[in-house]
Design a protein around this motif. Structure first.
Motif, PDB file in Angstrom:
ATOM      1  N   ALA A  20       0.836  -1.206   0.000  1.00 20.19           N
ATOM      2  CA  ALA A  20       0.000   0.000   0.000  1.00 20.19           C
ATOM      3  C   ALA A  20       0.870   1.256   0.000  1.00 20.19           C
ATOM      4  CB  ALA A  20      -0.938  -0.009   1.204  1.00 20.19           C
ATOM      5  N   SER A  21       1.929   1.238   0.796  1.00 15.15           N
ATOM      6  CA  SER A  21       2.834   2.381   0.853  1.00 15.15           C
ATOM      7  C   SER A  21       3.490   2.618  -0.504  1.00 15.15           C
ATOM      8  CB  SER A  21       3.897   2.144   1.925  1.00 15.15           C
ATOM      9  OG  SER A  21       4.803   3.227   1.973  1.00 15.15           O
ATOM     10  N   ALA A  22       3.993   1.565  -1.128  1.00 15.50           N
ATOM     11  CA  ALA A  22       4.658   1.695  -2.426  1.00 15.50           C
ATOM     12  C   ALA A  22       3.703   2.216  -3.494  1.00 15.50           C
ATOM     13  CB  ALA A  22       5.246   0.357  -2.855  1.00 15.50           C
ATOM     14  N   ALA A  23       2.423   1.854  -3.386  1.00 12.08           N
ATOM     15  CA  ALA A  23       1.416   2.298  -4.355  1.00 12.08           C
ATOM     16  C   ALA A  23       0.872   3.689  -4.030  1.00 12.08           C
ATOM     17  CB  ALA A  23       0.270   1.293  -4.403  1.00 12.08           C
ATOM     18  N   GLY A  24       1.249   4.231  -2.878  1.00  8.56           N
ATOM     19  CA  GLY A  24       0.707   5.524  -2.461  1.00  8.56           C
ATOM     20  C   GLY A  24      -0.751   5.427  -2.061  1.00  8.56           C
ATOM     21  N   ASP A  25      -1.205   4.240  -1.704  1.00  6.84           N
ATOM     22  CA  ASP A  25      -2.599   4.009  -1.341  1.00  6.84           C
ATOM     23  C   ASP A  25      -2.753   4.148   0.182  1.00  6.84           C
ATOM     24  OD1 ASP A  25      -5.175   3.094  -0.845  1.00  6.84           O
ATOM     25  OD2 ASP A  25      -5.014   1.398  -2.242  1.00  6.84           O
ATOM     26  N   LEU A  26      -2.952   5.387   0.624  1.00  3.98           N
ATOM     27  CA  LEU A  26      -3.019   5.650   2.059  1.00  3.98           C
ATOM     28  C   LEU A  26      -4.238   5.012   2.715  1.00  3.98           C
ATOM     29  CD1 LEU A  26      -1.728   9.327   2.265  1.00  3.98           C
ATOM     30  CD2 LEU A  26      -0.453   7.173   2.407  1.00  3.98           C
ATOM     31  N   GLU A  27      -5.335   4.863   1.982  1.00  3.19           N
ATOM     32  CA  GLU A  27      -6.526   4.209   2.539  1.00  3.19           C
ATOM     33  C   GLU A  27      -6.223   2.736   2.846  1.00  3.19           C
ATOM     34  OE1 GLU A  27     -11.080   3.074   1.257  1.00  3.19           O
ATOM     35  OE2 GLU A  27     -10.135   4.820   0.333  1.00  3.19           O
ATOM     36  N   ALA A  28      -5.580   2.048   1.896  1.00  2.34           N
ATOM     37  CA  ALA A  28      -5.217   0.648   2.124  1.00  2.34           C
ATOM     38  C   ALA A  28      -4.181   0.533   3.237  1.00  2.34           C
ATOM     39  CB  ALA A  28      -4.691   0.022   0.835  1.00  2.34           C
ATOM     40  N   LEU A  29      -3.267   1.490   3.317  1.00  2.62           N
ATOM     41  CA  LEU A  29      -2.275   1.464   4.382  1.00  2.62           C
ATOM     42  C   LEU A  29      -2.951   1.629   5.739  1.00  2.62           C
ATOM     43  CD1 LEU A  29       1.201   3.028   4.290  1.00  2.62           C
ATOM     44  CD2 LEU A  29      -0.161   3.137   6.344  1.00  2.62           C
ATOM     45  N   ARG A  30      -3.861   2.609   5.845  1.00  7.32           N
ATOM     46  CA  ARG A  30      -4.587   2.813   7.115  1.00  7.32           C
ATOM     47  C   ARG A  30      -5.366   1.565   7.511  1.00  7.32           C
ATOM     48  NH1 ARG A  30      -4.951   8.227   5.065  1.00  7.32           N
ATOM     49  NH2 ARG A  30      -6.834   7.732   3.911  1.00  7.32           N
ATOM     50  N   ALA A  31      -5.834   0.793   6.531  1.00 10.71           N
ATOM     51  CA  ALA A  31      -6.605  -0.424   6.818  1.00 10.71           C
ATOM     52  C   ALA A  31      -5.760  -1.506   7.483  1.00 10.71           C
ATOM     53  CB  ALA A  31      -7.243  -0.962   5.539  1.00 10.71           C
ATOM     54  N   ASP A  68       8.380  15.781   0.739  1.00 12.20           N
ATOM     55  CA  ASP A  68       9.794  16.154   0.778  1.00 12.20           C
ATOM     56  C   ASP A  68      10.699  15.314  -0.118  1.00 12.20           C
ATOM     57  OD1 ASP A  68       9.071  18.055   2.666  1.00 12.20           O
ATOM     58  OD2 ASP A  68       9.611  16.786   4.364  1.00 12.20           O
ATOM     59  N   TRP A  69      10.204  14.151  -0.576  1.00 10.51           N
ATOM     60  CA  TRP A  69      11.029  13.213  -1.327  1.00 10.51           C
ATOM     61  C   TRP A  69      10.300  12.738  -2.579  1.00 10.51           C
ATOM     62  CZ3 TRP A  69      15.896  11.986   0.585  1.00 10.51           C
ATOM     63  CH2 TRP A  69      16.150  12.372   1.907  1.00 10.51           C
ATOM     64  N   ASP A  70      11.038  12.576  -3.668  1.00 11.22           N
ATOM     65  CA  ASP A  70      10.497  11.948  -4.875  1.00 11.22           C
ATOM     66  C   ASP A  70      10.768  10.451  -4.792  1.00 11.22           C
ATOM     67  OD1 ASP A  70       9.408  14.085  -6.363  1.00 11.22           O
ATOM     68  OD2 ASP A  70      11.416  14.686  -7.029  1.00 11.22           O
ATOM     69  N   GLY A  71       9.740   9.668  -5.048  1.00 13.14           N
ATOM     70  CA  GLY A  71       9.898   8.228  -5.146  1.00 13.14           C
ATOM     71  C   GLY A  71      10.249   7.525  -3.854  1.00 13.14           C
ATOM     72  N   ALA A  94      15.032   7.070  -2.434  1.00 16.23           N
ATOM     73  CA  ALA A  94      14.289   8.286  -2.756  1.00 16.23           C
ATOM     74  C   ALA A  94      15.279   9.349  -3.218  1.00 16.23           C
ATOM     75  CB  ALA A  94      13.525   8.790  -1.538  1.00 16.23           C
ATOM     76  N   VAL A  95      14.730  10.450  -3.694  1.00 16.33           N
ATOM     77  CA  VAL A  95      15.524  11.627  -4.033  1.00 16.33           C
ATOM     78  C   VAL A  95      14.913  12.808  -3.294  1.00 16.33           C
ATOM     79  CG1 VAL A  95      16.277  13.182  -5.870  1.00 16.33           C
ATOM     80  CG2 VAL A  95      16.168  10.708  -6.290  1.00 16.33           C
ATOM     81  N   ASN A  96      15.743  13.524  -2.549  1.00 12.06           N
ATOM     82  CA  ASN A  96      15.254  14.678  -1.805  1.00 12.06           C
ATOM     83  C   ASN A  96      14.879  15.789  -2.779  1.00 12.06           C
ATOM     84  OD1 ASN A  96      15.963  17.445  -0.275  1.00 12.06           O
ATOM     85  ND2 ASN A  96      15.132  15.918   1.145  1.00 12.06           N
ATOM     86  N   LYS A  97      13.688  16.336  -2.626  1.00 12.16           N
ATOM     87  CA  LYS A  97      13.201  17.359  -3.547  1.00 12.16           C
ATOM     88  C   LYS A  97      13.984  18.667  -3.440  1.00 12.16           C
ATOM     89  CE  LYS A  97       8.488  15.619  -3.998  1.00 12.16           C
ATOM     90  NZ  LYS A  97       7.049  15.905  -3.776  1.00 12.16           N
ATOM     91  N   ALA A  98      14.444  19.022  -2.251  1.00 12.32           N
ATOM     92  CA  ALA A  98      15.150  20.289  -2.069  1.00 12.32           C
ATOM     93  C   ALA A  98      16.588  20.247  -2.579  1.00 12.32           C
ATOM     94  CB  ALA A  98      15.132  20.690  -0.589  1.00 12.32           C
ATOM     95  N   THR A  99      17.258  19.091  -2.453  1.00 16.79           N
ATOM     96  CA  THR A  99      18.677  19.014  -2.804  1.00 16.79           C
ATOM     97  C   THR A  99      18.957  18.194  -4.057  1.00 16.79           C
ATOM     98  OG1 THR A  99      19.101  17.006  -1.522  1.00 16.79           O
ATOM     99  CG2 THR A  99      19.300  19.146  -0.354  1.00 16.79           C
ATOM    100  N   SER A 100      17.984  17.413  -4.507  1.00 17.42           N
ATOM    101  CA  SER A 100      18.136  16.467  -5.624  1.00 17.42           C
ATOM    102  C   SER A 100      19.131  15.352  -5.316  1.00 17.42           C
ATOM    103  CB  SER A 100      18.546  17.186  -6.917  1.00 17.42           C
ATOM    104  OG  SER A 100      17.543  18.095  -7.299  1.00 17.42           O
ATOM    105  N   LYS A 101      19.461  15.155  -4.031  1.00 20.07           N
ATOM    106  CA  LYS A 101      20.372  14.082  -3.637  1.00 20.07           C
ATOM    107  C   LYS A 101      19.575  12.805  -3.357  1.00 20.07           C
ATOM    108  CE  LYS A 101      23.879  16.945  -1.347  1.00 20.07           C
ATOM    109  NZ  LYS A 101      24.556  17.160  -0.044  1.00 20.07           N
TER     110      LYS A 101
END
Length: 136
Positions: A20-31, A68-71, A94-101
């Motif tokens: 659920a986390s990898a899919a960005g499915d917060l409803e399924a994660l909360r379940a 704060d993070w991409d991916g 992940a990649v930090n959105k502010a630094t691109s690191k």
């Protein structure tokens, strides 16, 4: 529906949480979380603290990581199960959105699962590597 999708076995519940986390499915994660869940992000981690309730966990952890993070992904590599205890050896990428690191850091997660729901979570991670990616 597959047997995995309805299984209350501790490892299956935890695996559904990662999917659920990898899919960005917060409803399924909360379940996957108990109403009185205690979710602890390690001291030194940017989101350090203990969060309660499924909404508290997703709004204070998952939504902020996405902001704060991409991916941001937790890759669940190995499971060690002892009754209601599930320890997962994983890694964050992940990649930090502010630094691109980027980060690619090992992590261990300890879950306690009762009645088919996660009641407790504790994170162990090299926080210095996370902060390094956040520092310009």
């Amino acid at each position: 529906m597959t047997e995995f999708a309805v299984s209350t076995a501790p490892a299956d519940v935890v695996r559904r949480q990662y999917l659920a986390s990898a899919a960005g499915d917060l409803e399924a994660l909360r379940a996957t979380l108990a109403p009185d869940v205690e979710w602890t992000e390690m001291a030194g981690f940017p989101l350090a603290g203990t969060y309660r309730t499924p909404d508290g966990v997703t709004s204070n952890v998952m939504e902020k990581l996405g902001r704060d993070w991409d991916g941001w992904t937790a890759h669940d590599d190995n499971y060690v199960v002892d009754g209601e205890n599930v320890v997962v050896l994983a890694r964050y990428t992940a990649v930090n959105k502010a630094t691109s690191k980027p980060i690619d850091v090992r992590v261990a997660h300890h879950f306690v699962v009762r009645g088919g729901l996660i009641v407790r979570f504790e994170q162990f991670v090299d926080t210095a590597l996370v902060h390094e990616a956040m520092t310009p």
